[in-house]
Design a protein around this motif. Structure first.
Motif, PDB file in Angstrom:
ATOM      1  N   PHE A  73     -26.488   6.963  31.200  1.00  0.00           N
ATOM      2  CA  PHE A  73     -27.443   7.941  30.692  1.00  0.00           C
ATOM      3  C   PHE A  73     -27.002   9.301  31.219  1.00  0.00           C
ATOM      4  O   PHE A  73     -27.074   9.544  32.429  1.00  0.00           O
ATOM      5  CB  PHE A  73     -28.860   7.639  31.194  1.00  0.00           C
ATOM      6  N   GLU A  74     -26.532  10.174  30.345  1.00  0.00           N
ATOM      7  CA  GLU A  74     -25.961  11.434  30.812  1.00  0.00           C
ATOM      8  C   GLU A  74     -26.408  12.614  29.949  1.00  0.00           C
ATOM      9  O   GLU A  74     -26.384  12.547  28.724  1.00  0.00           O
ATOM     10  CB  GLU A  74     -24.438  11.341  30.802  1.00  0.00           C
ATOM     11  N   ARG A  75     -26.838  13.691  30.630  1.00  0.00           N
ATOM     12  CA  ARG A  75     -27.209  14.963  30.008  1.00  0.00           C
ATOM     13  C   ARG A  75     -28.310  14.825  28.965  1.00  0.00           C
ATOM     14  O   ARG A  75     -28.285  15.481  27.930  1.00  0.00           O
ATOM     15  CB  ARG A  75     -25.985  15.666  29.429  1.00  0.00           C
ATOM     16  N   ASN A  76     -29.287  13.981  29.245  1.00  0.00           N
ATOM     17  CA  ASN A  76     -30.475  13.868  28.397  1.00  0.00           C
ATOM     18  C   ASN A  76     -31.556  14.785  28.958  1.00  0.00           C
ATOM     19  O   ASN A  76     -31.597  15.034  30.163  1.00  0.00           O
ATOM     20  CB  ASN A  76     -30.964  12.414  28.372  1.00  0.00           C
ATOM     21  N   THR A  77     -32.448  15.279  28.095  1.00  0.00           N
ATOM     22  CA  THR A  77     -33.459  16.221  28.555  1.00  0.00           C
ATOM     23  C   THR A  77     -34.836  15.882  27.980  1.00  0.00           C
ATOM     24  O   THR A  77     -34.945  15.378  26.864  1.00  0.00           O
ATOM     25  CB  THR A  77     -33.118  17.668  28.143  1.00  0.00           C
ATOM     26  N   ALA A  78     -35.870  16.178  28.779  1.00  0.00           N
ATOM     27  CA  ALA A  78     -37.258  15.986  28.338  1.00  0.00           C
ATOM     28  C   ALA A  78     -38.058  17.247  28.631  1.00  0.00           C
ATOM     29  O   ALA A  78     -37.896  17.857  29.694  1.00  0.00           O
ATOM     30  CB  ALA A  78     -37.885  14.786  29.045  1.00  0.00           C
ATOM     31  N   GLY A  79     -38.922  17.613  27.698  1.00  0.00           N
ATOM     32  CA  GLY A  79     -39.768  18.788  27.881  1.00  0.00           C
ATOM     33  C   GLY A  79     -40.883  18.568  28.877  1.00  0.00           C
ATOM     34  O   GLY A  79     -41.476  19.535  29.372  1.00  0.00           O
ATOM     35  N   ARG A  80     -41.184  17.302  29.187  1.00  0.00           N
ATOM     36  CA  ARG A  80     -42.194  16.986  30.200  1.00  0.00           C
ATOM     37  C   ARG A  80     -41.562  16.113  31.282  1.00  0.00           C
ATOM     38  O   ARG A  80     -40.862  16.619  32.135  1.00  0.00           O
ATOM     39  CB  ARG A  80     -43.405  16.319  29.554  1.00  0.00           C
ATOM     40  N   ASP A  81     -41.797  14.792  31.246  1.00  0.00           N
ATOM     41  CA  ASP A  81     -41.354  13.920  32.340  1.00  0.00           C
ATOM     42  C   ASP A  81     -40.327  12.894  31.876  1.00  0.00           C
ATOM     43  O   ASP A  81     -40.359  12.428  30.739  1.00  0.00           O
ATOM     44  CB  ASP A  81     -42.564  13.180  32.930  1.00  0.00           C
ATOM     45  N   GLY A  82     -39.452  12.509  32.824  1.00  0.00           N
ATOM     46  CA  GLY A  82     -38.450  11.484  32.535  1.00  0.00           C
ATOM     47  C   GLY A  82     -37.297  12.024  31.712  1.00  0.00           C
ATOM     48  O   GLY A  82     -37.215  11.787  30.515  1.00  0.00           O
ATOM     49  N   GLY A  83     -36.395  12.733  32.381  1.00  0.00           N
ATOM     50  CA  GLY A  83     -35.270  13.329  31.668  1.00  0.00           C
ATOM     51  C   GLY A  83     -34.458  12.323  30.887  1.00  0.00           C
ATOM     52  O   GLY A  83     -34.026  12.586  29.771  1.00  0.00           O
ATOM     53  N   ALA A  84     -34.248  11.143  31.478  1.00  0.00           N
ATOM     54  CA  ALA A  84     -33.521  10.081  30.776  1.00  0.00           C
ATOM     55  C   ALA A  84     -34.465   8.962  30.348  1.00  0.00           C
ATOM     56  O   ALA A  84     -34.431   8.525  29.205  1.00  0.00           O
ATOM     57  CB  ALA A  84     -32.417   9.505  31.659  1.00  0.00           C
ATOM     58  N   LEU A  85     -35.320   8.495  31.269  1.00  0.00           N
ATOM     59  CA  LEU A  85     -36.137   7.314  31.025  1.00  0.00           C
ATOM     60  C   LEU A  85     -37.581   7.561  31.449  1.00  0.00           C
ATOM     61  O   LEU A  85     -37.836   7.999  32.576  1.00  0.00           O
ATOM     62  CB  LEU A  85     -35.569   6.129  31.807  1.00  0.00           C
ATOM     63  N   HIS A  86     -38.508   7.266  30.549  1.00  0.00           N
ATOM     64  CA  HIS A  86     -39.941   7.367  30.846  1.00  0.00           C
ATOM     65  C   HIS A  86     -40.565   6.006  30.558  1.00  0.00           C
ATOM     66  O   HIS A  86     -40.414   5.479  29.456  1.00  0.00           O
ATOM     67  CB  HIS A  86     -40.585   8.434  29.958  1.00  0.00           C
ATOM     68  N   VAL A  87     -41.230   5.424  31.553  1.00  0.00           N
ATOM     69  CA  VAL A  87     -41.831   4.098  31.398  1.00  0.00           C
ATOM     70  C   VAL A  87     -43.341   4.225  31.566  1.00  0.00           C
ATOM     71  O   VAL A  87     -43.836   4.488  32.659  1.00  0.00           O
ATOM     72  CB  VAL A  87     -41.257   3.084  32.415  1.00  0.00           C
ATOM     73  N   ARG A  88     -44.068   4.036  30.473  1.00  0.00           N
ATOM     74  CA  ARG A  88     -45.532   4.081  30.508  1.00  0.00           C
ATOM     75  C   ARG A  88     -46.105   2.691  30.745  1.00  0.00           C
ATOM     76  O   ARG A  88     -47.097   2.512  31.431  1.00  0.00           O
ATOM     77  CB  ARG A  88     -46.079   4.669  29.207  1.00  0.00           C
ATOM     78  N   SER A  89     -45.489   1.662  30.155  1.00  0.00           N
ATOM     79  CA  SER A  89     -45.846   0.264  30.390  1.00  0.00           C
ATOM     80  C   SER A  89     -44.659  -0.581  29.945  1.00  0.00           C
ATOM     81  O   SER A  89     -43.701  -0.076  29.388  1.00  0.00           O
ATOM     82  CB  SER A  89     -47.122  -0.122  29.619  1.00  0.00           C
ATOM     83  N   GLY A  90     -44.737  -1.885  30.205  1.00  0.00           N
ATOM     84  CA  GLY A  90     -43.614  -2.755  29.871  1.00  0.00           C
ATOM     85  C   GLY A  90     -42.678  -2.900  31.058  1.00  0.00           C
ATOM     86  O   GLY A  90     -43.004  -2.512  32.182  1.00  0.00           O
ATOM     87  N   SER A  91     -41.506  -3.451  30.818  1.00  0.00           N
ATOM     88  CA  SER A  91     -40.559  -3.687  31.906  1.00  0.00           C
ATOM     89  C   SER A  91     -39.167  -3.203  31.531  1.00  0.00           C
ATOM     90  O   SER A  91     -38.753  -3.287  30.379  1.00  0.00           O
ATOM     91  CB  SER A  91     -40.509  -5.174  32.260  1.00  0.00           C
ATOM     92  N   VAL A  92     -38.471  -2.689  32.548  1.00  0.00           N
ATOM     93  CA  VAL A  92     -37.099  -2.207  32.372  1.00  0.00           C
ATOM     94  C   VAL A  92     -36.254  -2.799  33.475  1.00  0.00           C
ATOM     95  O   VAL A  92     -36.615  -2.738  34.651  1.00  0.00           O
ATOM     96  CB  VAL A  92     -37.032  -0.667  32.428  1.00  0.00           C
ATOM     97  N   LEU A  93     -35.126  -3.379  33.100  1.00  0.00           N
ATOM     98  CA  LEU A  93     -34.139  -3.878  34.056  1.00  0.00           C
ATOM     99  C   LEU A  93     -32.865  -3.075  33.900  1.00  0.00           C
ATOM    100  O   LEU A  93     -32.282  -3.016  32.812  1.00  0.00           O
ATOM    101  CB  LEU A  93     -33.857  -5.366  33.822  1.00  0.00           C
ATOM    102  N   LEU A  94     -32.445  -2.430  34.987  1.00  0.00           N
ATOM    103  CA  LEU A  94     -31.188  -1.696  35.045  1.00  0.00           C
ATOM    104  C   LEU A  94     -30.240  -2.550  35.863  1.00  0.00           C
ATOM    105  O   LEU A  94     -30.587  -2.971  36.960  1.00  0.00           O
ATOM    106  CB  LEU A  94     -31.387  -0.339  35.716  1.00  0.00           C
ATOM    107  N   GLN A  95     -29.049  -2.810  35.338  1.00  0.00           N
ATOM    108  CA  GLN A  95     -28.189  -3.702  36.108  1.00  0.00           C
ATOM    109  C   GLN A  95     -26.712  -3.432  35.882  1.00  0.00           C
ATOM    110  O   GLN A  95     -26.325  -2.698  34.983  1.00  0.00           O
ATOM    111  CB  GLN A  95     -28.505  -5.155  35.772  1.00  0.00           C
TER     112      GLN A  95
END
Length: 199
Positions: free
Chosen positions: A100-122
């Motif tokens: 995940f490179e050079r992504n932008t958000a106007g509020r929160d989570g420049g690359a990844l925003h998790v409100r609910s659910g599950s995320v596995l980074l590996q």
């Protein structure tokens, strides 16, 4: 290369009853929206257009179902609100050896925003040079879970006890993630370092 339509509509919309979808070795420009079903991506590039941001989830909006991405790059995606590259509000996402490179958000989570659910980074998934106007240049978590499964990329480290997985305990990560070792130092997981965080 597959581009989104000029009217800004979704590149892909998966609804209940959608069959599994697999992409391999493609460059995709536009938002993939998954409300149900299974989306698999291998060796793809999701390259955004910073002049045409989405509302949430610059490249990926997940509200249900399951997404797996392996050896896939999320580059220069943008969201007006949250999740420059990916916005997760339900379902499950797994990112394996992704960048995940050079992504932008106007509020929160420049690359990844998790409100609910599950995320596995590996397996050496890496967040580099992402930015948010609010909090969490790399990752912002409201609810749900974000886990990182070792090893980290070489020259990176996580603050974890011995074991295979780390649950992200903070609600935001503002730096590149996993954390970079100081120049000249080496480390790719807690278990392989002679001193913490790097040797």
């Amino acid at each position: 290369t597959i581009l989104r339509a000029s009217n800004g509509s979704n590149l892909l919309l998966m609804l209940p009853g959608s069959p599994p979808v697999s992409f391999h070795n493609l460059t995709l420009q536009g938002q993939l929206t998954v409300e149900a079903g299974l989306l698999q991506m291998t060796a793809c590039t999701l390259a955004g257009d910073l002049s045409r941001p989405t509302i949430d989830g610059g490249a990926l909006l997940l509200t249900g179902g399951r997404v797996t991405a392996s050896e896939t790059r999320f580059l220069r995606n943008a969201a007006i609100h949250n999740g420059g590259a990916a916005y997760v509000d339900g379902g499950a996402a797994e990112f394996d050896r992704c960048l995940f490179e050079r992504n932008t958000a106007g509020r929160d989570g420049g690359a990844l925003h998790v409100r609910s659910g599950s995320v596995l980074l590996q397996q050496e998934t890496l967040f580099v040079s992402n930015s948010a106007a609010g909090e969490g240049n790399s990752i912002f978590v409201v609810n749900g879970s974000v886990r990182y499964s070792l090893p980290c990329p070489l020259g990176r480290w996580l603050d974890v006890a011995r074991g295979a997985r780390s649950v992200l305990v903070t609600s935001q990560v503002d730096a590149d993630f996993p954390h970079a070792c100081a120049p000249g130092l080496y480390g790719d997981s807690y278990d392989r370092q002679s001193s913490s965080p790097c040797s």
